[in-house]
Design a protein around this motif. Structure first.
Motif: not given
Length: 233
Positions: A166-191
């Motif tokens: 991708x040639x231009x910064x303005x055309x980049x799609x948003x990207x994120x990284x986990x900051x580590x402060x909050x994780x929420x998960x259904x209990x069934x997934x935890x199991x």
């Protein structure tokens, strides 16, 4: 929805010895996360999982519950967070207490904006996702569409597998990284052994508050932030 808040805090930290109860700005590191969790209106119960008597006493002093002592095999630096949470869920279910979801709050990410835990829970419930994580934006220079990986011949290719960059910064799609402060998960997934499930929602944190304490330099960074962020946390 019944949501269990879990704060893991083992003894034996190597990067910053004793960090969970080391004082940061006049109170133990662990206290920041405990006090923030106790302000939540949407967490059903908040517990600390620890193997260390000093950490347990600290947790109790700041109002958290410690319903068990974490077993030794889950207390070394190789123990996976998912196993620690699975143990807590199994223990409470053995006491006939059940939860729809788990909110993992790491003491090593001590700075959370006021109300951010409940904001994340509300988003989690509204989204009907399997899980939710708190995130921060990836700086554009580290966006995966601009990151290269070497192949077996030593040539670089775009990490996303695209043929053209991708040639231009303005055309980049948003990207994120986990900051580590909050994780929420259904209990069934935890199991099932995952914090993320198949449908993963997110909430954006305040970048001014970001710190993830794993080294002495991280600790110094947290100390430097404190004077300017106290009104936010």
């Amino acid at each position: 929805m019944r949501i269990l808040g879990i704060i893991p805090a083992r003894g034996g930290s190597k990067g910053v010895p004793g960090k969970n109860i080391k004082e940061l700005g006049g109170q133990p590191l662990l206290a920041y996360t405990i006090l923030q969790s106790l302000q939540s209106r949407l967490l059903t119960r908040v517990i600390v999982s620890s193997d260390d008597s000093d950490i347990i006493n600290c947790a109790l002093a700041y109002g958290a519950e410690v319903p068990f002592v974490r077993p030794d095999f889950l207390a070394d630096d190789k123990a996976a967070s998912i196993a620690v949470v699975q143990h807590a869920v199994a223990f409470l279910e053995s006491e006939n207490e059940y939860f729809d979801a788990v909110c993992l709050l790491q003491a090593t990410s001590p700075f959370r904006e006021k109300g951010s835990i409940d904001k994340a829970i509300a988003r989690f419930i509204e989204s009907e996702a399997d899980a939710l994580v708190s995130v921060l934006p990836v700086p554009h220079e580290f966006n995966p569409h601009w990151v290269f990986e070497p192949d077996r011949n030593g040539f670089l290719s775009i990490a996303t597998g695209e043929a053209k960059i991708i040639g231009r910064r303005q055309e980049l799609p948003p990207a994120f990284f986990r900051d580590g402060s909050i994780y929420l998960t259904k209990t069934e997934c935890i199991k099932e052994g995952t914090f993320y499930g198949e449908k993963l929602a997110f909430t954006q944190s305040n970048p001014e508050l970001y710190v993830n304490i794993d080294s002495p330099d991280d600790w110094k960074a947290a100390e430097m932030k404190l004077p300017t962020i106290m009104s936010l946390i």
